[in-house]
Design an enzyme around this catalytic site. Structure first.
Site, PDB file in Angstrom:
ATOM      1  N   ASP A 161      -7.532 -10.887  -9.445  1.00  0.00           N
ATOM      2  CA  ASP A 161      -6.465 -11.274 -10.103  1.00  0.00           C
ATOM      3  C   ASP A 161      -6.754 -10.129 -11.506  1.00  0.00           C
ATOM      4  O   ASP A 161      -7.745 -10.147 -12.148  1.00  0.00           O
ATOM      5  CB  ASP A 161      -6.469 -12.626 -10.706  1.00  0.00           C
ATOM      6  CG  ASP A 161      -5.044 -13.012 -11.377  1.00  0.00           C
ATOM      7  OD1 ASP A 161      -4.892 -12.014 -12.300  1.00  0.00           O
ATOM      8  OD2 ASP A 161      -4.487 -13.822 -10.856  1.00  0.00           O
ATOM      9  N   LYS A 213       5.230  -0.944 -14.281  1.00  0.00           N
ATOM     10  CA  LYS A 213       6.676  -1.628 -14.015  1.00  0.00           C
ATOM     11  C   LYS A 213       6.792  -2.824 -15.265  1.00  0.00           C
ATOM     12  O   LYS A 213       5.743  -3.473 -15.369  1.00  0.00           O
ATOM     13  CB  LYS A 213       6.483  -2.257 -12.607  1.00  0.00           C
ATOM     14  CG  LYS A 213       7.650  -3.133 -12.420  1.00  0.00           C
ATOM     15  CD  LYS A 213       8.312  -3.293 -10.980  1.00  0.00           C
ATOM     16  CE  LYS A 213       7.442  -4.188 -10.064  1.00  0.00           C
ATOM     17  NZ  LYS A 213       7.811  -4.295  -8.659  1.00  0.00           N
ATOM     18  N   TRP A 269       2.286   2.961  -2.422  1.00  0.00           N
ATOM     19  CA  TRP A 269       1.707   3.997  -3.744  1.00  0.00           C
ATOM     20  C   TRP A 269       0.592   4.478  -3.385  1.00  0.00           C
ATOM     21  O   TRP A 269       0.139   5.533  -3.791  1.00  0.00           O
ATOM     22  CB  TRP A 269       1.854   3.061  -4.870  1.00  0.00           C
ATOM     23  CG  TRP A 269       3.151   2.815  -5.306  1.00  0.00           C
ATOM     24  CD1 TRP A 269       4.389   2.602  -4.691  1.00  0.00           C
ATOM     25  CD2 TRP A 269       3.306   2.480  -6.941  1.00  0.00           C
ATOM     26  NE1 TRP A 269       5.607   2.353  -5.804  1.00  0.00           N
ATOM     27  CE2 TRP A 269       4.983   2.355  -6.850  1.00  0.00           C
ATOM     28  CE3 TRP A 269       3.034   2.484  -7.931  1.00  0.00           C
ATOM     29  CZ2 TRP A 269       5.745   2.237  -8.251  1.00  0.00           C
ATOM     30  CZ3 TRP A 269       3.396   2.240  -9.333  1.00  0.00           C
ATOM     31  CH2 TRP A 269       4.891   2.410  -9.392  1.00  0.00           C
ATOM     32  N   ASP A 293      -5.598  -5.974  -5.723  1.00  0.00           N
ATOM     33  CA  ASP A 293      -4.305  -6.865  -5.523  1.00  0.00           C
ATOM     34  C   ASP A 293      -5.078  -8.309  -5.080  1.00  0.00           C
ATOM     35  O   ASP A 293      -6.266  -8.461  -4.966  1.00  0.00           O
ATOM     36  CB  ASP A 293      -3.667  -6.619  -4.113  1.00  0.00           C
ATOM     37  CG  ASP A 293      -1.976  -7.122  -4.459  1.00  0.00           C
ATOM     38  OD1 ASP A 293      -1.564  -8.392  -4.666  1.00  0.00           O
ATOM     39  OD2 ASP A 293      -1.153  -6.310  -4.635  1.00  0.00           O
ATOM     40  N   GLY A 331       0.728  -1.264  -0.067  1.00  0.00           N
ATOM     41  CA  GLY A 331      -0.135   0.295  -0.073  1.00  0.00           C
ATOM     42  C   GLY A 331       0.853   1.374  -0.039  1.00  0.00           C
ATOM     43  O   GLY A 331       0.329   2.218   0.106  1.00  0.00           O
TER      44      GLY A 331
HETATM   45  C1  LIG Z   1       5.903  -5.008  -5.567  1.00  0.00           C
HETATM   46  S1  LIG Z   1       4.474  -5.363  -5.033  1.00  0.00           S
HETATM   47  C2  LIG Z   1       3.584  -3.841  -5.047  1.00  0.00           C
HETATM   48  C3  LIG Z   1       3.999  -2.905  -4.006  1.00  0.00           C
HETATM   49  C4  LIG Z   1       3.156  -1.593  -3.923  1.00  0.00           C
HETATM   50  N1  LIG Z   1       3.274  -0.844  -4.931  1.00  0.00           N
HETATM   51  C5  LIG Z   1       3.376  -0.603  -2.588  1.00  0.00           C
HETATM   52  O1  LIG Z   1       4.039   0.192  -2.996  1.00  0.00           O
HETATM   53  O2  LIG Z   1       3.269  -0.999  -1.870  1.00  0.00           O
HETATM   54  C6  LIG Z   1       3.671  -6.157  -6.437  1.00  0.00           C
HETATM   55  C7  LIG Z   1       2.300  -6.417  -6.073  1.00  0.00           C
HETATM   56  O3  LIG Z   1       1.688  -6.945  -7.383  1.00  0.00           O
HETATM   57  C8  LIG Z   1       0.545  -8.071  -7.041  1.00  0.00           C
HETATM   58  N2  LIG Z   1       0.360  -8.736  -8.103  1.00  0.00           N
HETATM   59  C9  LIG Z   1       1.130  -9.736  -8.906  1.00  0.00           C
HETATM   60  N3  LIG Z   1       0.210 -10.175  -9.818  1.00  0.00           N
HETATM   61  C10 LIG Z   1      -0.899  -9.823  -9.707  1.00  0.00           C
HETATM   62  C11 LIG Z   1      -2.056 -10.148 -10.260  1.00  0.00           C
HETATM   63  N4  LIG Z   1      -2.140 -11.039 -11.396  1.00  0.00           N
HETATM   64  N5  LIG Z   1      -3.237  -9.569 -10.090  1.00  0.00           N
HETATM   65  C12 LIG Z   1      -3.332  -8.564  -9.032  1.00  0.00           C
HETATM   66  N6  LIG Z   1      -2.055  -8.277  -8.400  1.00  0.00           N
HETATM   67  C13 LIG Z   1      -1.010  -8.866  -8.838  1.00  0.00           C
HETATM   68  C14 LIG Z   1       1.367  -8.746  -5.973  1.00  0.00           C
HETATM   69  O4  LIG Z   1       0.461  -9.448  -5.134  1.00  0.00           O
HETATM   70  C15 LIG Z   1       2.096  -7.621  -5.096  1.00  0.00           C
HETATM   71  O5  LIG Z   1       1.394  -7.199  -3.883  1.00  0.00           O
END
Ligand SMILES: C[S@@+](CC[C@H](N)C(=O)[O-])C[C@H]1O[C@@H](n2cnc3c(N)ncnc32)[C@H](O)[C@@H]1O
Length: 206
Positions: free
Chosen positions: A97, A159, A59, A77, A57
């Site tokens: 998802d 990203k 961002w 998420d 969280g």
């Molecule tokens: C690097 S973290 C994000 C950090 C966030 N920007 C923060 O500042 O706290 C990446 C996130 O992408 C989510 N994610 C990856 N694949 C996903 C998908 N198919 N659907 C939804 N979320 C996904 C992961 O569960 C993870 O929480």
């Protein structure tokens, strides 16, 4: 087969991690978005923001400061991510998802967003080509969502692990936005091949 660590988790106590803790942010990732925003000006007060892959969280916390207390903020998420965000208030949190959630569910009652963010990363395997391909798939989906839900003039930050499709995907962003820029923030670990691709001023195809 060659294995590469894409995201070095061994430096949990690095200076950005410590700074985030001190400043009350949920993750060190906040400083990546801060640097992108300082360089490129992604947010304005009142912007409606959608954050894909929002957990834990940081961002969302940063976006809230930029857009103001009352502006629309929506985060998505997977269940494992949303479960760790029980304390979040003032944000519409969606569990699902990104590959299967519908545009209508993401939109809810928001006519259009001004900013779509994606910090999504795949569960890495250490096999570079596989991790890159998965990152590309997540990025493509985030861009598809941005194109469907952004208002004209809106901004996109996504990203992407640098790999064979990097040029094609950055060209895709360039085709829909007035400006495209790539950023490798200082707080992104040197060992990581992540880049952030920014599209500014969406040229609506609708
Ligand atoms: C690097 S973290 C994000 C950090 C966030 N920007 C923060 O500042 O706290 C990446 C996130 O992408 C989510 N994610 C990856 N694949 C996903 C998908 N198919 N659907 C939804 N979320 C996904 C992961 O569960 C993870 O929480």
């Amino acid at each position: 087969m060659a294995k590469t660590r894409l995201d070095d988790r061994s430096t949990r106590h690095d200076r950005f991690h410590q700074k985030a803790k001190r400043e009350g942010f949920a993750a060190r990732a906040v400083y990546k978005l801060e640097e992108i925003d300082d360089k490129i000006d992604v947010f304005s007060t009142g912007h409606r923001v959608l954050d894909l892959g929002c957990a834990p969280g940081s961002w969302l916390q940063y976006a809230r400061k930029q857009i103001g207390e009352t502006a629309v903020l929506v985060g998505l998420d997977r269940p494992s991510g949303i479960d760790m965000m029980k304390k979040f208030t003032g944000v519409r949190l969606l569990t699902g998802d990104v590959m299967t959630i519908s545009m209508d569910e993401l939109r809810g009652d928001v006519p259009a967003f001004d900013v779509v963010l994606s910090d999504m990363a795949p569960d890495t395997t250490g096999i570079r080509s596989l991790d890159q391909a998965r990152s590309e798939t997540l990025f493509e989906r985030a861009l598809e969502i941005a194109r469907a839900l952004l208002a004209p003039g809106g901004n996109f930050v996504g990203k992407l692990f640098q790999g064979p499709e990097f040029k094609k995907l950055t060209d895709d962003v360039r085709s829909s936005f007035t400006k495209m820029k790539t950023v490798k923030p200082a707080s992104s670990r040197q060992i990581s091949i992540e880049q952030y691709v920014v599209g500014l001023h969406y040229r609506s195809e609708k």
